[in-house]
Design a protein around this motif. Structure first.
Motif, mmCIF file in Angstrom:
data_model
loop_
_atom_site.group_PDB
_atom_site.id
_atom_site.type_symbol
_atom_site.label_atom_id
_atom_site.label_comp_id
_atom_site.label_asym_id
_atom_site.label_seq_id
_atom_site.Cartn_x
_atom_site.Cartn_y
_atom_site.Cartn_z
ATOM 1 N N HIS A 228 10.670 20.584 -41.452
ATOM 2 C CA HIS A 228 11.887 20.918 -42.187
ATOM 3 C C HIS A 228 13.047 20.049 -41.702
ATOM 4 C CE1 HIS A 228 11.362 24.553 -44.778
ATOM 5 N NE2 HIS A 228 10.247 24.683 -44.069
ATOM 6 N N SER B 294 13.084 27.481 -49.297
ATOM 7 C CA SER B 294 12.361 26.752 -50.330
ATOM 8 C C SER B 294 12.126 27.637 -51.544
ATOM 9 C CB SER B 294 11.019 26.268 -49.783
ATOM 10 O OG SER B 294 10.105 27.344 -49.741
ATOM 11 N N LEU C 139 8.656 21.138 -49.805
ATOM 12 C CA LEU C 139 9.391 20.070 -49.139
ATOM 13 C C LEU C 139 8.829 18.713 -49.521
ATOM 14 C CD1 LEU C 139 9.883 21.210 -45.419
ATOM 15 C CD2 LEU C 139 11.670 20.870 -47.119
#
Length: 280
Positions: free
Chosen positions: A39, A86, A98
């Motif tokens: 992330h 997300s 992602l």
């Protein structure tokens, strides 16, 4: 971006290409720490117009990403924040989101094995090139008493079609690179000795393009909206993982060497033996 700030991956940027090496010994499980760092690094790269391509490889030649860390179920409360960032229905689908929506072109250089959550990671990336002699992909969740929960059902259906998706999901077999390429799971199988050069060549061709051209191409060939499908997959996974069988299987799997190099080399045989013992 501090390229030295990560514990489970390393990053090098050169000539428009960010090379991310996954390094989470002993077998590169997709752990909570690795998910956090993915992330962080993808977020940091997202707005970097100098980077056009992101290449993922592994520090371990045997294992790209073994699978999701079995122990991650004990960390889920602490990872809720990441899940909420997300459009996926859970933390694991969020990793795929992602990759699927990263503005740069994402490429996997697959030299070793990727199973379950590792296979989902591979399928979520834009492009994958695999070593003919050594790479393997397996959607092995059923051997743990569950179904994929990180987008695997949807990625497989899109890439290989319903019939082959069901085959891969329900047999849980490890598929070699040539078969994966023939099915459409990956772009191409190449000789192991040529893998790095092939990936580098593709990455460099893309990296000389302008960000606007890359953005236009990705906008015109967009990832599907999987919102409803993610929720359905998550609900099925959550119902199964909360039952007694997965815990028994995962506990016995760890006792039989899963998440060690020896146990992971032939994970399918280990888990089939575990499943037989549990059911006896």
């Amino acid at each position: 971006m501090n390229l030295d700030a990560y514990k489970t991956l390393s990053v090098a940027v050169d000539s428009g290409i960010a090379r991310i090496t996954l390094d989470n010994p002993p077998v590169n499980v997709l752990s909570g720490t690795l998910i956090r760092e993915l992330h962080e690094v993808l977020g940091a790269l997202r707005d970097d117009r100098s980077v056009r391509v992101i290449v993922f490889s592994s520090a371990n030649p045997e294992f790209f990403l073994a699978h999701v860390d079995i122990h991650i179920l004990d960390e889920m409360d602490g990872l809720e924040e990441l899940a909420g960032r997300s459009s996926g229905a859970n933390l694991f689908q969020g990793v795929g989101e992602l990759l699927r929506h990263q503005p740069q072109v994402t490429i996997v250089e697959l030299a070793g094995k990727a199973r379950a959550g590792g296979a989902e990671f591979v399928a979520a990336a834009d492009l994958t090139f695999a070593a003919r002699e050594t790479a393997g992909l397996g959607q092995t969740e059923v051997l743990m008493g569950i179904v994929p929960g990180g987008g695997g059902t949807q990625y497989l259906r899109e890439r290989v079609g319903r019939n082959r998706a069901l085959e891969l999901l329900l047999t849980a077999d490890l598929v070699d690179a040539d078969t994966a390429a023939a099915y459409g799971w990956i772009n191409r199988a190449v000789p192991a000795a040529e893998l790095g050069a092939v990936v580098d060549g593709v990455a460099r061709k893309i990296a000389v393009l302008s960000p606007e051209i890359i953005a236009a191409a990705k906008r015109l060939v967009p990832p599907s909206d999987l919102t409803d499908a993610y929720q359905a997959e998550h609900d099925a996974w959550a119902e199964l993982v909360s039952g007694p069988l997965p815990l028994r299987l995962m506990t016995r799997a760890l006792e039989h060497g899963v998440q060690t190099p020896e146990g992971e080399r032939d994970l399918e045989s280990v888990m089939r033996a575990v499943a037989t013992a549990v059911q006896d």
